[in-house]
Design a protein around this motif. Structure first.
Motif, PDB file in Angstrom:
ATOM      1  N   TYR A  88       0.834  -1.202   0.000  1.00 56.30           N
ATOM      2  CA  TYR A  88       0.000   0.000   0.000  1.00 56.30           C
ATOM      3  C   TYR A  88       0.875   1.261   0.000  1.00 56.30           C
ATOM      4  O   TYR A  88       0.668   2.180  -0.803  1.00 56.30           O
ATOM      5  CB  TYR A  88      -0.943  -0.006   1.216  1.00 56.30           C
ATOM      6  CG  TYR A  88      -1.835   1.202   1.240  1.00 56.30           C
ATOM      7  CD1 TYR A  88      -2.989   1.238   0.462  1.00 56.30           C
ATOM      8  CD2 TYR A  88      -1.514   2.314   2.006  1.00 56.30           C
ATOM      9  CE1 TYR A  88      -3.798   2.365   0.463  1.00 56.30           C
ATOM     10  CE2 TYR A  88      -2.318   3.437   2.000  1.00 56.30           C
ATOM     11  CZ  TYR A  88      -3.460   3.456   1.224  1.00 56.30           C
ATOM     12  OH  TYR A  88      -4.265   4.580   1.212  1.00 56.30           O
ATOM     13  N   MET A 120       2.613   1.883  -3.251  1.00 56.06           N
ATOM     14  CA  MET A 120       1.704   2.500  -4.220  1.00 56.06           C
ATOM     15  C   MET A 120       1.628   4.013  -3.989  1.00 56.06           C
ATOM     16  O   MET A 120       1.718   4.800  -4.930  1.00 56.06           O
ATOM     17  CB  MET A 120       0.303   1.893  -4.101  1.00 56.06           C
ATOM     18  CG  MET A 120      -0.735   2.563  -4.988  1.00 56.06           C
ATOM     19  SD  MET A 120      -2.455   2.131  -4.547  1.00 56.06           S
ATOM     20  CE  MET A 120      -2.676   3.060  -3.010  1.00 56.06           C
ATOM     21  N   LEU A 121       1.491   4.417  -2.732  1.00 55.38           N
ATOM     22  CA  LEU A 121       1.412   5.853  -2.430  1.00 55.38           C
ATOM     23  C   LEU A 121       2.707   6.566  -2.785  1.00 55.38           C
ATOM     24  O   LEU A 121       2.678   7.682  -3.309  1.00 55.38           O
ATOM     25  CB  LEU A 121       1.091   6.077  -0.944  1.00 55.38           C
ATOM     26  CG  LEU A 121      -0.287   5.650  -0.467  1.00 55.38           C
ATOM     27  CD1 LEU A 121      -0.468   6.031   0.994  1.00 55.38           C
ATOM     28  CD2 LEU A 121      -1.397   6.241  -1.312  1.00 55.38           C
ATOM     29  N   GLN A 164       4.787   5.789  -5.132  1.00 53.63           N
ATOM     30  CA  GLN A 164       4.807   5.928  -6.586  1.00 53.63           C
ATOM     31  C   GLN A 164       3.861   7.037  -7.030  1.00 53.63           C
ATOM     32  O   GLN A 164       4.193   7.839  -7.899  1.00 53.63           O
ATOM     33  CB  GLN A 164       4.414   4.602  -7.249  1.00 53.63           C
ATOM     34  CG  GLN A 164       5.445   3.525  -7.056  1.00 53.63           C
ATOM     35  CD  GLN A 164       4.924   2.132  -7.378  1.00 53.63           C
ATOM     36  OE1 GLN A 164       3.726   1.918  -7.587  1.00 53.63           O
ATOM     37  NE2 GLN A 164       5.829   1.167  -7.412  1.00 53.63           N
ATOM     38  N   LYS A 165       2.702   7.099  -6.423  1.00 58.25           N
ATOM     39  CA  LYS A 165       1.697   8.101  -6.806  1.00 58.25           C
ATOM     40  C   LYS A 165       2.176   9.513  -6.493  1.00 58.25           C
ATOM     41  O   LYS A 165       2.135  10.389  -7.350  1.00 58.25           O
ATOM     42  CB  LYS A 165       0.380   7.820  -6.075  1.00 58.25           C
ATOM     43  CG  LYS A 165      -0.696   8.854  -6.361  1.00 58.25           C
ATOM     44  CD  LYS A 165      -2.018   8.510  -5.719  1.00 58.25           C
ATOM     45  CE  LYS A 165      -3.023   9.588  -6.061  1.00 58.25           C
ATOM     46  NZ  LYS A 165      -4.391   9.135  -6.020  1.00 58.25           N
ATOM     47  N   SER A 188      -0.274  -5.857  -5.456  1.00 63.21           N
ATOM     48  CA  SER A 188      -0.366  -4.416  -5.687  1.00 63.21           C
ATOM     49  C   SER A 188      -1.802  -3.920  -5.547  1.00 63.21           C
ATOM     50  O   SER A 188      -2.720  -4.447  -6.171  1.00 63.21           O
ATOM     51  CB  SER A 188       0.150  -4.069  -7.085  1.00 63.21           C
ATOM     52  OG  SER A 188      -0.074  -2.698  -7.349  1.00 63.21           O
ATOM     53  N   TYR A 189      -1.958  -2.851  -4.763  1.00 64.07           N
ATOM     54  CA  TYR A 189      -3.261  -2.218  -4.596  1.00 64.07           C
ATOM     55  C   TYR A 189      -3.564  -1.220  -5.709  1.00 64.07           C
ATOM     56  O   TYR A 189      -4.670  -0.699  -5.790  1.00 64.07           O
ATOM     57  CB  TYR A 189      -3.311  -1.473  -3.251  1.00 64.07           C
ATOM     58  CG  TYR A 189      -3.483  -2.379  -2.065  1.00 64.07           C
ATOM     59  CD1 TYR A 189      -4.726  -2.943  -1.779  1.00 64.07           C
ATOM     60  CD2 TYR A 189      -2.434  -2.657  -1.217  1.00 64.07           C
ATOM     61  CE1 TYR A 189      -4.908  -3.765  -0.679  1.00 64.07           C
ATOM     62  CE2 TYR A 189      -2.598  -3.479  -0.109  1.00 64.07           C
ATOM     63  CZ  TYR A 189      -3.838  -4.029   0.145  1.00 64.07           C
ATOM     64  OH  TYR A 189      -4.025  -4.840   1.236  1.00 64.07           O
ATOM     65  N   ARG A 190      -2.600  -0.940  -6.538  1.00 62.72           N
ATOM     66  CA  ARG A 190      -2.735   0.123  -7.540  1.00 62.72           C
ATOM     67  C   ARG A 190      -4.015   0.032  -8.383  1.00 62.72           C
ATOM     68  O   ARG A 190      -4.719   1.031  -8.532  1.00 62.72           O
ATOM     69  CB  ARG A 190      -1.493   0.167  -8.427  1.00 62.72           C
ATOM     70  CG  ARG A 190      -1.491   1.367  -9.354  1.00 62.72           C
ATOM     71  CD  ARG A 190      -0.228   1.401 -10.217  1.00 62.72           C
ATOM     72  NE  ARG A 190      -0.250   2.578 -11.036  1.00 62.72           N
ATOM     73  CZ  ARG A 190       0.611   3.569 -10.955  1.00 62.72           C
ATOM     74  NH1 ARG A 190       1.601   3.513 -10.095  1.00 62.72           N
ATOM     75  NH2 ARG A 190       0.514   4.616 -11.739  1.00 62.72           N
ATOM     76  N   TYR A 241      -5.705   3.267  -6.107  1.00 65.36           N
ATOM     77  CA  TYR A 241      -4.842   4.386  -6.515  1.00 65.36           C
ATOM     78  C   TYR A 241      -5.571   5.724  -6.548  1.00 65.36           C
ATOM     79  O   TYR A 241      -5.044   6.731  -6.084  1.00 65.36           O
ATOM     80  CB  TYR A 241      -4.247   4.075  -7.890  1.00 65.36           C
ATOM     81  CG  TYR A 241      -3.151   5.009  -8.334  1.00 65.36           C
ATOM     82  CD1 TYR A 241      -1.842   4.826  -7.896  1.00 65.36           C
ATOM     83  CD2 TYR A 241      -3.415   6.058  -9.207  1.00 65.36           C
ATOM     84  CE1 TYR A 241      -0.823   5.661  -8.319  1.00 65.36           C
ATOM     85  CE2 TYR A 241      -2.396   6.896  -9.638  1.00 65.36           C
ATOM     86  CZ  TYR A 241      -1.099   6.697  -9.189  1.00 65.36           C
ATOM     87  OH  TYR A 241      -0.096   7.523  -9.611  1.00 65.36           O
ATOM     88  N   ASP A 242      -6.786   5.758  -7.075  1.00 67.39           N
ATOM     89  CA  ASP A 242      -7.532   7.010  -7.198  1.00 67.39           C
ATOM     90  C   ASP A 242      -8.580   7.198  -6.099  1.00 67.39           C
ATOM     91  O   ASP A 242      -9.474   8.030  -6.240  1.00 67.39           O
ATOM     92  CB  ASP A 242      -8.207   7.078  -8.574  1.00 67.39           C
ATOM     93  CG  ASP A 242      -7.183   7.174  -9.700  1.00 67.39           C
ATOM     94  OD1 ASP A 242      -6.160   7.863  -9.522  1.00 67.39           O
ATOM     95  OD2 ASP A 242      -7.406   6.550 -10.752  1.00 67.39           O
TER      96      ASP A 242
END
Length: 196
Positions: free
Chosen positions: A26, A29-30, A32-33, A148-150, A154-155
């Motif tokens: 998690y 993912m953040l 990367q975002k 991956s949670y992406r 992600y949004d």
């Protein structure tokens, strides 16, 4: 004539030490975002430790020192910890200057908040069953954990923050409340953003 370099404030190195792979996925993912759109991205180290509570806090302090990280966060959930255990974790973290990102009963409370408000407690099994349905992950969530949670979350970070704030209005005591999470309180400072 020589050019003067700007005196930009150096961003602190951040360590995020997680109880398990789901939490590490998690926060990866953040990272990367938010670092993708932040020109002056910072060094964030995210690691799954396979530990919880006081042991996770102690190990994180040692790793953080070895990695020259000035801001340390630990991510874990209630598991079978008593109120006294949680209080001891908070005292130890305060002594070491570590911030606890905590969820009760499990990290999946925070995951569920990306989809809807959470105002009552669930067992671990109920959360896994709910997240496995078509409305959420549409697969056996217990087998998904650590992936991956992406594609799913992600949004939806801002929605999770809004839902967590609603819960915080009625459940704001880490020691005793279930459900509880404080993850939303620290994301902006970790990733140096104004809006999630």
């Amino acid at each position: 004539m020589t050019r003067k370099r700007g005196n930009k404030k150096k961003r602190p190195r951040i360590g995020i030490y997680c109880e398990g792979e789901s939490e590490a996925q998690y926060f990866t993912m953040l990272s990367q975002k938010y670092n993708a759109r932040n020109v002056h991205s910072q060094k964030i180290n995210i690691k799954s430790m396979g530990e919880s509570g006081k042991k996770l806090i102690t190990e994180s302090k040692l790793k953080g020192k070895a990695n020259n990280e000035s801001n340390l966060y630990v991510v874990f959930d209630r598991d079978e910890k008593s109120v006294e255990d949680i209080q001891q974790c908070r005292k130890l973290a305060k002594r070491y200057g570590i911030t606890i990102l905590f969820s009760s009963i499990s990290f999946e409370i925070w995951v569920l908040m990306h989809f809807e408000p959470v105002m009552h407690s669930y067992t671990r099994k109920q959360l896994v069953n709910k997240l496995s349905t078509k409305k959420y992950f549409n697969q056996d969530y217990s087998k998904f954990k650590g992936s991956s949670y992406r594609p799913y979350l992600y949004d939806k970070i801002q929605q999770a923050e809004e839902n967590a704030k609603k819960l915080e209005n009625i459940h704001n005591n880490m020691d005793i409340n279930d459900p509880f999470t404080n993850i939303h309180q620290h994301l902006k400072e970790i990733f140096n953003v104004d809006i999630l």
